[in-house]
Scaffold this motif. Structure first.
Motif, PDB file in Angstrom:
ATOM      1  N   PHE A 210       0.827  -1.202   0.000  1.00  0.00           N
ATOM      2  CA  PHE A 210       0.000   0.000   0.000  1.00  0.00           C
ATOM      3  C   PHE A 210       0.865   1.256   0.000  1.00  0.00           C
ATOM      4  CE2 PHE A 210      -3.363  -2.525   2.555  1.00  0.00           C
ATOM      5  CZ  PHE A 210      -3.897  -3.041   1.385  1.00  0.00           C
ATOM      6  N   SER A 211       1.876   1.272   0.868  1.00  0.00           N
ATOM      7  CA  SER A 211       2.711   2.459   0.989  1.00  0.00           C
ATOM      8  C   SER A 211       3.526   2.722  -0.269  1.00  0.00           C
ATOM      9  CB  SER A 211       3.647   2.326   2.195  1.00  0.00           C
ATOM     10  OG  SER A 211       2.922   2.453   3.393  1.00  0.00           O
ATOM     11  N   LEU A 212       3.931   1.671  -0.958  1.00  0.00           N
ATOM     12  CA  LEU A 212       4.649   1.854  -2.213  1.00  0.00           C
ATOM     13  C   LEU A 212       3.802   2.636  -3.204  1.00  0.00           C
ATOM     14  CD1 LEU A 212       6.957   1.319  -4.211  1.00  0.00           C
ATOM     15  CD2 LEU A 212       5.858  -0.875  -4.744  1.00  0.00           C
ATOM     16  N   PHE A 213       2.540   2.253  -3.340  1.00  0.00           N
ATOM     17  CA  PHE A 213       1.668   2.929  -4.294  1.00  0.00           C
ATOM     18  C   PHE A 213       1.370   4.357  -3.848  1.00  0.00           C
ATOM     19  CE2 PHE A 213       1.362  -1.197  -6.034  1.00  0.00           C
ATOM     20  CZ  PHE A 213       0.873  -1.065  -7.319  1.00  0.00           C
ATOM     21  N   HIS A 214       1.188   4.551  -2.543  1.00  0.00           N
ATOM     22  CA  HIS A 214       0.942   5.907  -2.052  1.00  0.00           C
ATOM     23  C   HIS A 214       2.160   6.793  -2.237  1.00  0.00           C
ATOM     24  CE1 HIS A 214      -3.052   5.600  -0.585  1.00  0.00           C
ATOM     25  NE2 HIS A 214      -2.782   4.676   0.317  1.00  0.00           N
ATOM     26  N   ALA A 215       3.336   6.250  -1.942  1.00  0.00           N
ATOM     27  CA  ALA A 215       4.562   7.037  -2.068  1.00  0.00           C
ATOM     28  C   ALA A 215       4.800   7.438  -3.519  1.00  0.00           C
ATOM     29  CB  ALA A 215       5.753   6.239  -1.530  1.00  0.00           C
ATOM     30  N   LEU A 216       4.575   6.516  -4.445  1.00  0.00           N
ATOM     31  CA  LEU A 216       4.758   6.838  -5.860  1.00  0.00           C
ATOM     32  C   LEU A 216       3.752   7.896  -6.325  1.00  0.00           C
ATOM     33  CD1 LEU A 216       5.446   3.299  -7.385  1.00  0.00           C
ATOM     34  CD2 LEU A 216       7.099   5.129  -6.952  1.00  0.00           C
ATOM     35  N   THR A 217       2.525   7.767  -5.867  1.00  0.00           N
ATOM     36  CA  THR A 217       1.509   8.749  -6.249  1.00  0.00           C
ATOM     37  C   THR A 217       1.827  10.116  -5.673  1.00  0.00           C
ATOM     38  OG1 THR A 217      -0.193   7.018  -6.396  1.00  0.00           O
ATOM     39  CG2 THR A 217      -0.954   9.292  -6.162  1.00  0.00           C
ATOM     40  N   PHE A 218       2.267  10.153  -4.423  1.00  0.00           N
ATOM     41  CA  PHE A 218       2.640  11.424  -3.800  1.00  0.00           C
ATOM     42  C   PHE A 218       3.833  12.044  -4.528  1.00  0.00           C
ATOM     43  CE2 PHE A 218       4.998  13.965  -0.708  1.00  0.00           C
ATOM     44  CZ  PHE A 218       3.999  14.810  -0.243  1.00  0.00           C
ATOM     45  N   ALA A 219       4.790  11.201  -4.891  1.00  0.00           N
ATOM     46  CA  ALA A 219       5.949  11.709  -5.628  1.00  0.00           C
ATOM     47  C   ALA A 219       5.513  12.299  -6.963  1.00  0.00           C
ATOM     48  CB  ALA A 219       6.971  10.592  -5.844  1.00  0.00           C
TER      49      ALA A 219
ATOM     50  N   TRP B 210       2.546   3.309 -14.591  1.00  0.00           N
ATOM     51  CA  TRP B 210       2.954   2.116 -13.831  1.00  0.00           C
ATOM     52  C   TRP B 210       1.988   1.823 -12.699  1.00  0.00           C
ATOM     53  CZ3 TRP B 210       4.131   0.380  -9.022  1.00  0.00           C
ATOM     54  CH2 TRP B 210       4.801  -0.848  -8.942  1.00  0.00           C
ATOM     55  N   VAL B 211       1.591   2.844 -11.965  1.00  0.00           N
ATOM     56  CA  VAL B 211       0.671   2.656 -10.842  1.00  0.00           C
ATOM     57  C   VAL B 211      -0.670   2.109 -11.330  1.00  0.00           C
ATOM     58  CG1 VAL B 211      -0.705   3.884  -9.113  1.00  0.00           C
ATOM     59  CG2 VAL B 211       1.738   4.343  -9.301  1.00  0.00           C
ATOM     60  N   LYS B 212      -1.195   2.694 -12.404  1.00  0.00           N
ATOM     61  CA  LYS B 212      -2.494   2.249 -12.915  1.00  0.00           C
ATOM     62  C   LYS B 212      -2.436   0.835 -13.457  1.00  0.00           C
ATOM     63  CE  LYS B 212      -5.166   4.964 -15.201  1.00  0.00           C
ATOM     64  NZ  LYS B 212      -5.716   5.892 -16.220  1.00  0.00           N
ATOM     65  N   SER B 213      -1.358   0.496 -14.155  1.00  0.00           N
ATOM     66  CA  SER B 213      -1.278  -0.826 -14.782  1.00  0.00           C
ATOM     67  C   SER B 213      -0.963  -1.939 -13.779  1.00  0.00           C
ATOM     68  CB  SER B 213      -0.223  -0.820 -15.896  1.00  0.00           C
ATOM     69  OG  SER B 213       1.055  -0.517 -15.378  1.00  0.00           O
ATOM     70  N   ASN B 214      -0.410  -1.596 -12.635  1.00  0.00           N
ATOM     71  CA  ASN B 214      -0.023  -2.610 -11.658  1.00  0.00           C
ATOM     72  C   ASN B 214      -0.901  -2.646 -10.421  1.00  0.00           C
ATOM     73  OD1 ASN B 214       2.753  -3.916 -12.534  1.00  0.00           O
ATOM     74  ND2 ASN B 214       2.898  -1.744 -13.019  1.00  0.00           N
ATOM     75  N   TYR B 215      -1.893  -1.756 -10.361  1.00  0.00           N
ATOM     76  CA  TYR B 215      -2.729  -1.673  -9.159  1.00  0.00           C
ATOM     77  C   TYR B 215      -3.455  -2.989  -8.874  1.00  0.00           C
ATOM     78  CZ  TYR B 215      -6.417  -0.294  -5.957  1.00  0.00           C
ATOM     79  OH  TYR B 215      -7.268  -0.242  -4.887  1.00  0.00           O
ATOM     80  N   ASP B 216      -4.177  -3.511  -9.871  1.00  0.00           N
ATOM     81  CA  ASP B 216      -4.947  -4.737  -9.640  1.00  0.00           C
ATOM     82  C   ASP B 216      -4.049  -5.903  -9.262  1.00  0.00           C
ATOM     83  OD1 ASP B 216      -7.265  -3.399 -10.115  1.00  0.00           O
ATOM     84  OD2 ASP B 216      -7.731  -4.372 -12.026  1.00  0.00           O
ATOM     85  N   THR B 217      -2.908  -6.018  -9.927  1.00  0.00           N
ATOM     86  CA  THR B 217      -1.974  -7.090  -9.608  1.00  0.00           C
ATOM     87  C   THR B 217      -1.497  -6.977  -8.163  1.00  0.00           C
ATOM     88  OG1 THR B 217      -1.219  -7.217 -11.897  1.00  0.00           O
ATOM     89  CG2 THR B 217       0.216  -8.178 -10.217  1.00  0.00           C
ATOM     90  N   ALA B 218      -1.219  -5.758  -7.743  1.00  0.00           N
ATOM     91  CA  ALA B 218      -0.759  -5.542  -6.367  1.00  0.00           C
ATOM     92  C   ALA B 218      -1.841  -5.881  -5.364  1.00  0.00           C
ATOM     93  CB  ALA B 218      -0.319  -4.092  -6.197  1.00  0.00           C
ATOM     94  N   MET B 219      -3.085  -5.520  -5.646  1.00  0.00           N
ATOM     95  CA  MET B 219      -4.172  -5.829  -4.716  1.00  0.00           C
ATOM     96  C   MET B 219      -4.447  -7.327  -4.655  1.00  0.00           C
ATOM     97  SD  MET B 219      -4.820  -2.995  -3.333  1.00  0.00           S
ATOM     98  CE  MET B 219      -3.067  -2.633  -3.594  1.00  0.00           C
ATOM     99  N   LYS B 220      -4.252  -8.022  -5.764  1.00  0.00           N
ATOM    100  CA  LYS B 220      -4.361  -9.479  -5.733  1.00  0.00           C
ATOM    101  C   LYS B 220      -3.266 -10.072  -4.852  1.00  0.00           C
ATOM    102  CE  LYS B 220      -6.380  -9.923 -10.371  1.00  0.00           C
ATOM    103  NZ  LYS B 220      -6.155 -10.360 -11.780  1.00  0.00           N
TER     104      LYS B 220
ATOM    105  N   ALA C  17      -6.412   2.349   3.022  1.00  0.00           N
ATOM    106  CA  ALA C  17      -6.223   0.928   2.897  1.00  0.00           C
ATOM    107  C   ALA C  17      -6.213   0.483   1.447  1.00  0.00           C
ATOM    108  CB  ALA C  17      -7.335   0.206   3.679  1.00  0.00           C
ATOM    109  N   ARG C  18      -7.379   0.047   0.937  1.00  0.00           N
ATOM    110  CA  ARG C  18      -7.398  -0.494  -0.414  1.00  0.00           C
ATOM    111  C   ARG C  18      -7.311   0.575  -1.482  1.00  0.00           C
ATOM    112  NH1 ARG C  18      -6.680  -6.033  -1.046  1.00  0.00           N
ATOM    113  NH2 ARG C  18      -7.187  -6.935   0.936  1.00  0.00           N
ATOM    114  N   ARG C  19      -7.501   1.808  -1.119  1.00  0.00           N
ATOM    115  CA  ARG C  19      -7.412   2.864  -2.145  1.00  0.00           C
ATOM    116  C   ARG C  19      -5.967   3.237  -2.348  1.00  0.00           C
ATOM    117  NH1 ARG C  19     -11.299   0.571  -1.615  1.00  0.00           N
ATOM    118  NH2 ARG C  19     -13.300   1.286  -0.904  1.00  0.00           N
ATOM    119  N   ASN C  20      -5.138   2.305  -2.779  1.00  0.00           N
ATOM    120  CA  ASN C  20      -3.716   2.584  -2.848  1.00  0.00           C
ATOM    121  C   ASN C  20      -3.235   2.599  -4.279  1.00  0.00           C
ATOM    122  OD1 ASN C  20      -2.494   2.574   0.018  1.00  0.00           O
ATOM    123  ND2 ASN C  20      -4.086   1.033   0.012  1.00  0.00           N
TER     124      ASN C  20
END
Length: 255
Positions: A101-110, A143-153, A252-255
């Motif tokens: 979760f934090s990886l996706f948030h950190a990338l989005t914040f960056a 990258w975030v959009k294309s890998n989000y579902d895979t990460a949540m799985k 949480a899941r909104r990452n």
């Protein structure tokens, strides 16, 4: 414009991400690692989640309606779970979902906050339009959009793995007996609120069914599995109602 609260929320995610990576690196390289890094990781999680919970629910209210909303809120559930892990004996796998979760948030914040201040924007696509994002920011967004579902799985399967880990840990006295009980209630909520969790459970159930019912499998395996499923079905299928997804809050899941 990002507020101080937003920076604090992002700081919590960066603290979690950096500390967790340090903790996992030591484990992978078979080096001794202090549980301090584990505690700091979940401290970062608590910082971020308390802000998200406050934004989502407001300040705690002494009434049943507020507590009812809080108990079915995904961010509150992950906040309470982070508190439990922070106060318990370290379980390394428990950090994995939060790290993802934090990886996706950190990338989005960056992408949205840091990069615009340090890298120049491109020219607008039309006269008077907004300037284009820097190519690095665009790549991060893709990258975030294309890998989000895979990460949540991956998170959903990891959460099932954590359940198996602490169940065995309780039997072998590596963690408290309370851990699988507390975590089972958390997974029960996840089943109702997350399609990724339901898919992961269905996949695991199918694999176990294929093993216990295949020709030559011990009959006792089928009997045990049927009893386990009956107990789980009665326990998990009673009172909860699936919650509609909340607006993206960055918890949480909104990452």
């Amino acid at each position: 414009m990002a507020t101080a609260q937003h920076y604090l929320w992002a700081g919590g995610h960066f603290i979690l991400l950096i500390s967790a990576l340090r903790y996992f690196l030591a484990i992978v390289t078979l080096k001794a690692v202090s549980s301090w890094w584990y505690k700091v990781s979940f401290t970062g999680a608590l910082i971020s989640y308390v802000i998200v919970c406050q934004k989502s629910l407001g300040l705690p209210q002494p009434n049943a309606a507020w507590f009812k909303r809080a108990l079915v809120d995904e961010n509150v559930q992950y906040f309470l779970l982070a508190m439990f892990w922070w106060s318990s004996k370290p379980v390394a796998t428990a950090l994995l979902p939060y790290t993802i979760f934090s990886l996706f948030h950190a990338l989005t914040f960056a992408r949205t906050t840091i990069i615009p201040h340090i890298l120049p924007s491109g020219p607008p696509t039309a006269a008077g339009g907004a300037p284009q994002a820097h190519p690095v920011a665009k790549k991060l967004q893709v990258w975030v959009k294309s890998n989000y579902d895979t990460a949540m799985k991956a998170v959903a399967y990891t959460e099932l793995l954590i359940m198996a880990r602490i169940f065995l840990g309780a039997i072998t006295f590596q963690n408290s007996l309370l851990s699988p009980i507390f975590y089972a209630h958390f997974l029960r909520q996840r089943y109702y609120q997350s399609a990724f969790t339901r898919d992961a459970i269905a996949f695991v159930d199918k694999r176990i069914e294929g093993y216990v019912r295949k020709e030559g499998a011990p009959p006792i395996a089928v009997q045990i599995w049927d009893k386990v499923k009956a107990v789980l079905g009665r326990w998990a299928g009673s009172t909860l109602i699936p919650q509609q997804p909340a607006p993206a809050a960055g918890g949480a899941r909104r990452n």
